[in-house]
Design a protein around this motif. Sequence first.
Motif, short mmCIF file in Angstrom:
data_model
loop_
_atom_site.label_atom_id
_atom_site.label_comp_id
_atom_site.label_asym_id
_atom_site.label_seq_id
_atom_site.Cartn_x
_atom_site.Cartn_y
_atom_site.Cartn_z
N PRO A 1 0.80 -1.23 0.00
CA PRO A 1 0.00 0.00 0.00
C PRO A 1 0.84 1.28 0.00
CG PRO A 1 -0.90 -1.59 1.54
CD PRO A 1 0.38 -2.19 1.03
N PHE A 2 2.03 1.26 0.64
CA PHE A 2 2.79 2.52 0.66
C PHE A 2 3.25 2.91 -0.75
CE2 PHE A 2 7.44 2.27 0.15
CZ PHE A 2 7.68 0.90 0.19
N LEU A 3 3.44 1.92 -1.62
CA LEU A 3 3.84 2.25 -3.00
C LEU A 3 2.65 2.84 -3.77
CD1 LEU A 3 6.06 -0.70 -4.30
CD2 LEU A 3 6.78 1.53 -3.43
N THR A 4 1.49 2.21 -3.62
CA THR A 4 0.33 2.73 -4.36
C THR A 4 -0.02 4.13 -3.85
OG1 THR A 4 -0.90 1.18 -2.99
CG2 THR A 4 -0.82 0.70 -5.30
N ALA A 5 0.14 4.34 -2.53
CA ALA A 5 -0.17 5.68 -1.98
C ALA A 5 0.83 6.71 -2.54
CB ALA A 5 -0.10 5.65 -0.46
N LEU A 6 2.08 6.30 -2.60
CA LEU A 6 3.13 7.21 -3.09
C LEU A 6 2.83 7.66 -4.53
CD1 LEU A 6 5.99 8.28 -2.28
CD2 LEU A 6 6.93 6.23 -3.37
N LEU A 7 2.31 6.72 -5.31
CA LEU A 7 2.09 7.01 -6.74
C LEU A 7 0.65 7.44 -7.04
CD1 LEU A 7 4.24 4.31 -8.57
CD2 LEU A 7 4.93 6.46 -7.55
N GLU A 8 -0.13 7.69 -6.01
CA GLU A 8 -1.52 8.11 -6.22
C GLU A 8 -1.64 9.30 -7.18
OE1 GLU A 8 -4.30 6.96 -2.70
OE2 GLU A 8 -3.93 9.14 -2.69
N PRO A 9 -0.74 10.30 -7.08
CA PRO A 9 -0.86 11.43 -8.02
C PRO A 9 -0.76 11.02 -9.49
CG PRO A 9 0.67 11.96 -6.23
CD PRO A 9 0.33 10.50 -6.09
N TYR A 10 -0.22 9.82 -9.77
CA TYR A 10 -0.07 9.40 -11.16
C TYR A 10 -1.42 9.01 -11.78
CZ TYR A 10 5.02 8.97 -10.28
OH TYR A 10 6.34 9.20 -9.96
N ALA A 11 -2.47 8.94 -10.95
CA ALA A 11 -3.80 8.64 -11.51
C ALA A 11 -4.28 9.82 -12.36
CB ALA A 11 -4.79 8.35 -10.39
N ALA A 12 -3.78 11.01 -12.05
CA ALA A 12 -4.13 12.19 -12.86
C ALA A 12 -3.37 12.11 -14.18
CB ALA A 12 -3.75 13.46 -12.12
N PRO A 13 -3.92 12.70 -15.25
CA PRO A 13 -3.18 12.66 -16.52
C PRO A 13 -1.83 13.35 -16.37
CG PRO A 13 -5.40 13.56 -16.82
CD PRO A 13 -5.19 13.43 -15.34
N PRO A 14 -0.78 12.80 -17.02
CA PRO A 14 0.54 13.46 -16.94
C PRO A 14 0.53 14.75 -17.75
CG PRO A 14 0.60 11.62 -18.46
CD PRO A 14 -0.77 11.61 -17.87
N PRO A 15 1.53 15.59 -17.55
CA PRO A 15 1.61 16.79 -18.40
C PRO A 15 1.79 16.37 -19.87
CG PRO A 15 3.52 16.62 -16.92
CD PRO A 15 2.62 15.49 -16.59
N PRO A 16 1.48 17.26 -20.81
CA PRO A 16 1.60 16.86 -22.22
C PRO A 16 3.04 16.62 -22.65
CG PRO A 16 0.94 19.17 -22.01
CD PRO A 16 0.93 18.60 -20.64
N THR A 17 4.01 17.15 -21.88
CA THR A 17 5.40 17.11 -22.32
C THR A 17 6.20 15.95 -21.77
OG1 THR A 17 5.86 18.56 -20.48
CG2 THR A 17 5.63 19.59 -22.67
#
Length: 258
Positions: free
Chosen positions: A5-21
């Motif tokens: 769970p600590f890994l999935t929590a750490l990467l939670e922000p990656y659920a948002a679309p990445p920047p276009p660049t």
Amino acid sequence: MPPPPFLTALLEPYAAPPPPTRPHVTLTFAQSLDGKIGGLHSTPLPLSGAESMQMTHWLRTLHEGILVGGATARGDDPQLNTRHLPPPARDAPPHPAPRPIVLDSTLLLSPSCKLLRNFNAGTGRRPWIVGVGPPQCDAEWEKRRTALEGAGARVLLLDLSDTEREATRTPALLALLRAQGVRTLMVEGGARVIRSFLSAPCNVDTILITTAPVLVGPGVDWADGVGKLDAWRVVETRLVGRDSVVALVARPEEEDAT
Ligand SMILES: NC(=O)C1=CN([C@@H]2O[C@H](COP(=O)(O)OP(=O)(O)OC[C@H]3O[C@@H](n4cnc5c(N)ncnc54)[C@H](OP(=O)(O)O)[C@@H]3O)[C@@H](O)[C@H]2O)C=CC1
Ligand SMILES: Nc1nc(O)c(N)c(N[C@@H]2O[C@H](COP(=O)(O)O)[C@@H](O)[C@H]2O)n1
């Protein structure tokens, strides 16, 4: 069994679309107590214990791409897969495998490397090899490209002049991978790649460093010239087996870095 769970929590922000660049980027590697990620010889140096190695393989499942530098690919002959994970439960889908990506400016990777052997055996994804070029009238380079493509690799090329190479190649590489649909990227090293990604905080979202309780002595020092990591703040420290793991994220600009 799901990822820790600590890994999935750490990467939670990656659920948002990445920047276009660029993709969301995690930089991760294992070091010794004296800050070495490799020995003096061009062979793999096992540093992680079994538990932290498994953690790294869980982290691999959470990314669409996994990237190493050419020297690492040639010296370690890595597989970059998730073989240290327990098999998925009955009826559960296989663990997701990231796309292997090798930064190999001059296309020197062997067509019989494990990444290509696994791909041809149906046990690994097609590796992408990112070169720089094409150099004009270089028949040897064309031969190497043909051999790699014949062995199954997809060769992508960054169009950079020599003067542009150090300063802009990481942003250019990230833009290229994003344009190819990679939304999350795990960067494993080696030292030159780590330094190049850390040369600007905007290249990386998350850093995860495993420290093994061993001394290597003379070897490959990733931190040489990196600076103080002032642009990063620690968000997690934990013991994983006998190793310690530290996670850092980019510090918001307004925060005081002292
Ligand atoms: N412990 C760990 O977790 C890990 C350890 N390692 C170790 O690291 C060592 C290898 O590190 P090192 O020798 O520094 O080599 P790298 O693996 O960092 O590869 C560097 C090469 O990649 C090419 N390259 C292409 N694009 C870039 C870019 N944007 N930034 C940097 N390099 C780029 C360069 O080629 P060119 O100069 O032609 O442009 C350079 O020769 C090995 O000992 C390996 O075992 C590696 C990964 C993880
Ligand atoms: N997490 C970690 N711990 C170590 O002790 C290591 N030596 C590495 N090395 C990295 O993993 C690659 C090998 O991957 P495979 O085991 O072949 O899948 C190696 O090339 C380095 O990138 N990592």
